[in-house]
Design a protein around this motif. Structure first.
Motif, mmCIF file in Angstrom:
data_model
loop_
_atom_site.group_PDB
_atom_site.id
_atom_site.type_symbol
_atom_site.label_atom_id
_atom_site.label_comp_id
_atom_site.label_asym_id
_atom_site.label_seq_id
_atom_site.Cartn_x
_atom_site.Cartn_y
_atom_site.Cartn_z
ATOM 1 N N SER A 17 0.810 -1.212 0.000
ATOM 2 C CA SER A 17 0.000 0.000 0.000
ATOM 3 C C SER A 17 0.845 1.266 0.000
ATOM 4 O O SER A 17 1.457 1.619 1.017
ATOM 5 C CB SER A 17 -0.922 0.015 1.226
ATOM 6 N N ASP A 70 -6.900 -2.049 3.983
ATOM 7 C CA ASP A 70 -6.015 -1.056 3.374
ATOM 8 C C ASP A 70 -6.528 0.328 3.755
ATOM 9 O O ASP A 70 -7.632 0.469 4.290
ATOM 10 C CB ASP A 70 -5.982 -1.221 1.852
ATOM 11 N N ASP A 74 -7.679 4.187 2.550
ATOM 12 C CA ASP A 74 -8.285 4.848 1.400
ATOM 13 C C ASP A 74 -8.261 6.355 1.650
ATOM 14 O O ASP A 74 -8.845 6.831 2.626
ATOM 15 C CB ASP A 74 -9.721 4.367 1.209
ATOM 16 N N HIS A 134 -9.662 8.854 0.091
ATOM 17 C CA HIS A 134 -10.976 9.499 0.043
ATOM 18 C C HIS A 134 -11.734 9.287 1.356
ATOM 19 O O HIS A 134 -12.324 10.226 1.908
ATOM 20 C CB HIS A 134 -11.804 8.933 -1.115
ATOM 21 N N CYS A 191 -4.244 13.179 3.264
ATOM 22 C CA CYS A 191 -5.186 12.476 2.393
ATOM 23 C C CYS A 191 -6.012 13.448 1.557
ATOM 24 O O CYS A 191 -6.286 13.186 0.374
ATOM 25 C CB CYS A 191 -6.095 11.569 3.222
ATOM 26 N N GLY A 207 -6.547 10.757 -5.038
ATOM 27 C CA GLY A 207 -6.412 9.769 -3.979
ATOM 28 C C GLY A 207 -5.416 8.661 -4.248
ATOM 29 O O GLY A 207 -5.267 7.748 -3.438
ATOM 30 N N ASP A 208 -4.719 8.732 -5.385
ATOM 31 C CA ASP A 208 -3.777 7.683 -5.790
ATOM 32 C C ASP A 208 -2.379 8.026 -5.295
ATOM 33 O O ASP A 208 -1.636 8.765 -5.944
ATOM 34 C CB ASP A 208 -3.792 7.551 -7.307
#
Length: 210
Positions: A20, A54, A56, A58, A93, A102-103
């Motif tokens: 990740s 994981d 995220d 977003h 974030c 968000g990548d």
């Protein structure tokens, strides 16, 4: 991304860090004023408490700030200063959502040079030059992210065979070597007096990251 790392010294936490990109960014952000293993186990703790396997960007950015701070404060706390670090993680974030949809891996996927990679990392909320250089070294040494000039961009942290930062941790032995280096550097800075101290300020007090 799927590599084997031993930064958290815990199998589940290290497995997350190996797959990740966002976990790596969050772990690096947490790596101040706490032991390295504590910092890099933080992403796994956050993911687990949010009910996933994981992180995220977003989802984290959209969390209610008070609820997210409470999540990091649950015992055992994710950091010595869970409230302030919760805010920083959400800021990180939110930046990733705004700039990279968000990548997290997009930060380095198409970086054309080490200088460009360092520039992108240094632009992240909560990242100063030192932290960005350490992450540049970590990505190059352990994650195969090696754009032209990455070692130069990482400064001394990019040196082969060095044992000065988290970039050089591959197990218990190298962890001990890095800790010894840091203790020697701290003692030397203390002996040199106020003008001999270096490092970036982060949190209530100034401390170097691993």
């Amino acid at each position: 991304m799927n590599v084997t790392v031993r930064l958290a010294q815990q199998p589940e936490a290290d497995a997350l860090l190996g797959r990740s990109p966002l976990a790596v960014l969050v772990g690096m952000l947490l790596d101040q004023q706490v032991p390295m293993e504590w910092a890099f186990s933080g992403p796994y703790s956050i993911a687990h408490r949010m009910g996933g396997d994981d992180l995220d960007a977003h989802a984290i950015a959209a969390q209610d700030p008070e609820a997210f701070a409470a999540l990091l404060s649950e015992k055992p706390a994710v950091h010595r200063y869970p409230g302030s670090m919760a805010k920083r993680i959400q800021q990180l974030c939110a930046y990733l959502v705004h700039e990279y949809d968000g990548d997290a891996e997009a930060l380095w996927r198409d970086a054309g040079s080490g200088r460009e990679l360092l520039r992108r990392l240094q632009a992240l909320p909560g990242y100063g030059k030192q932290k960005a250089q350490i992450l540049t070294a970590l990505l190059g040494k352990q994650y195969g992210v090696t754009p032209d000039g990455w070692r130069e961009a990482a400064g001394a942290y990019g040196d082969d065979g060095s044992r000065r930062s988290v970039a050089d941790i591959t197990g218990p032995e190298t962890l001990a070597e890095v800790r010894a280096f840091k203790q020697e550097a701290k003692a030397a800075a203390k002996a040199a007096g106020p003008q001999g101290k270096t490092g970036t300020k982060a949190g209530p007090k100034a401390k170097k990251t691993t």
